[in-house]
Design an enzyme around this catalytic site. Sequence first.
Site, short mmCIF file in Angstrom:
data_model
loop_
_atom_site.label_atom_id
_atom_site.label_comp_id
_atom_site.label_asym_id
_atom_site.label_seq_id
_atom_site.Cartn_x
_atom_site.Cartn_y
_atom_site.Cartn_z
N GLY A 98 -39.52 -62.80 27.59
CA GLY A 98 -39.90 -63.49 26.38
C GLY A 98 -41.16 -62.87 25.82
O GLY A 98 -41.59 -61.81 26.26
N GLN A 99 -41.75 -63.53 24.85
CA GLN A 99 -42.90 -62.94 24.18
C GLN A 99 -44.21 -63.38 24.85
O GLN A 99 -45.17 -63.71 24.19
CB GLN A 99 -42.88 -63.29 22.70
CG GLN A 99 -41.81 -62.55 21.93
CD GLN A 99 -42.20 -61.09 21.67
OE1 GLN A 99 -43.36 -60.75 21.59
NE2 GLN A 99 -41.21 -60.21 21.58
#
Lengths: 581, 185
Positions: free
Chosen positions: B71-72
């Site tokens: 994910g970020q």
Amino acid sequence: MSESGSDGGKWLDAHYDPVASLYTFSSCVDLADLSGDGESRLVVGDLGSGSSGMKLKVFRGTALMSESTLLDLPAGLVAFFMDLHEPRIPAVAVASGPCIYVYKNLRPYFKFTLPSLEVNTLEQDVWQQVREGQIDPPTLKEMLESIRMKADVPLSVRSLRFLSLDTSDMGEYVQLHKQQPIRRQTVITCIGTLKKSTADEDGVSCLVIGTECSDVYILDPEAFIVLYKMSLPAAPTLMDVTGQYDVEFRITVACRNGNIYILRRESDKPKYCIELASHPVGLVRVGKIVVVGCADESLQGFTQKGKKLWRIVLPAPIITMAAMDLPTRGFQAVLVGLANCEVQLYREKNLLSTIKTPDVVTSICFGRYGREDGTLIMTTKGGGLMVKILKRTAVFDDRDSSAGPPLAQSVRLNVPKKTKLYVDQTLRERENGLAMHRAFQMDLSRLRLAAAKAYVKALESSLTPMSSSLTEPLKMNAVVQGLGPSFKLTLNVQNTAACRPVMNLAVSFLYDENLYRMRNPYMRIPLLVPGLIYPIETFVECTSDRGISDIIKVFILTKGRSSPLLTAHINMPVSEGLTLN
Amino acid sequence: MGLFDKLAGWLGLKKEVNVLCLGLDNSGKTTIINQLKPTNAQAQDIVPTIGFSIEKFKTSSLSFTVFDMSGQGRYRNLWEHYYKEGQAIIFVIDSADKLRMVVAKEELDTLLNHPDIKHRRIPILFFANKMDVRDALSSVKVSQLLCLENIKDKPWHICATNALKGEGLQEGVDWLQDQIKTMRT
Ligand SMILES: Nc1nc2c(ncn2[C@@H]2O[C@H](COP(=O)(O)OP(=O)(O)O)[C@@H](O)[C@H]2O)c(=O)[nH]1
Ligand SMILES: [Mg+2]
């Protein structure tokens, strides 16, 4: 795989192939999970070079995964869900000429052709006569030309091509085509998608197409029938679609007449119109703001009702534009590819970052590629493919680039609180203001009087080190050097007149002869040139060893006057040494 | 018996060793850990880890803490809390994902520069996983792309693995075992 400096190290250079032979525009590039394995692929409608080599290409990671030939130049490409089948794998629609080619699992699946247009009845009659052998090609040419001049329904492509032929080729052309029925067809200029009834990521979408004859069609994704038709005043070139077909939607189109029209669900005519001063070359919607790039090197923001919000000037002409949407971080901005080999990122009118590229970027696509959400894909004029990945730690700060009040203006000053002392003093000043003012005025007058008295006294006795005489303006200072008993006395004399020299001066000293002895207590001063400083030196001997000192008075005298021009009192220092004799 | 069980047996260790297993999502961490788990605990189906997950398990002497860095980076500050306790690191790389090699390098650099890791001489074992995939990069190429030769102050080792079959894992585990032994003496 290094970081480039200009973008502040926000992007990782994942891949660059300068010779990928990809020639395309932003409208022909999309990202989609075509295998349903959670890994997005890059789908490109490659225009090839010249009139050949048009291909549908699919990339996975850094490698070309598949390619298939396209029959005509692609005008647009979109990936969309056309049904509810599991697994959820999107189809790809390629618009070229009057057709939409739909691919499923990368295999041709369906071809949709736009409904043909009304054919001019006169034109039809003329060709009927040709078929019956009643008229020859030169007469046909004449008649078609007259129809073209005045008809409201334009000629078909067949007649137009006939008119462009050399006389020698006409006969053969007529023989070849006269038996076929005449059809008039338009071509697709732009394509978009519109969710049918849900806003879900994998919801079924309708295709929205704009055509050369200024119509916008909404197509049903399963039956491929026209659901809705809208008309525009000019041919659309760029399109943005938002909303859901069954609920409410908005289609924003930039047209060839330099206007932008906004279409809504309830009307088949444009609801709002934005008239631009320059032709639109890029159109991106960010949330509720329509961002338009114009041919005059400007970027402009509008509300969805067509109200202008801002306009900024760019450093170079715009080549392409795309939206940068990162829902996981709630980040939305516009990427603008410029002719000076830069891609700039704007949030509203603020420039956030600039990416320098080795070649001019012709297409931009931002989204999830592979397993990475923040991937920026660009293709270049020379056919290169560039992939950059947004760093997970990257932050873009909003520097306001526009002119306006400086930031410091809104910073509050740290003013200390009012103390009790401050309040007391303020009260006292308020109550006794009059008396305080009077006291101050009295003291000021006294001070002025004292100063004036001292000045007059100094003038009367020529005590000043400045001469007040107008003919001999002089300045003098004295320096005493030495520890004693012998001192060196230096008088620096300066003529402060602008250009007149001073002559016939002498210097004389007055002192206590019991204390001091001077080698020459009377000296003549040479001619004084204006401006120069003349050092006049003499030696003073202190004859007392009692550790006392006195004043030596210096007089500058001029011939024929009894009072001195200048007087100086030198406070002699106490002699530190013993007298030698 | 799982591999780490054997390792613990040979060493006769009493105390636990906290091993952090890190790497991008989909690199094969869960699959590798599953191979290392005691046989009876091995799960058969492996679902890809999405977002953030921490998995802890113990063999008789070693304690594992497994992270997915995906994910970020929303969960970054959560997993960084575990750096302090880690005494060894297993860093897994998908050698078939050429595009994300830069992302793996970025994550590795961030890890190596973290204050809780930077000044500690903890051993790092790199698994260049998915070596069975066609067009996968060799372990030499992977170590070049990640600039592993720049790691001067920590012992490190890289080996090519196929986590599905368990190939190559043994070599890495043997190396880690030696490192832990020297650390303890
Ligand atoms: N071909 C191949 N696939 C692997 C290998 N190791 C893991 N996989 C697959 O890669 C995918 C992700 O593995 P997973 O362990 O969930 O990765 P994680 O996200 O790091 O935990 C799964 O589908 C695994 O089956 C390998 O060595 N070779
Ligand atoms: Mg996992």
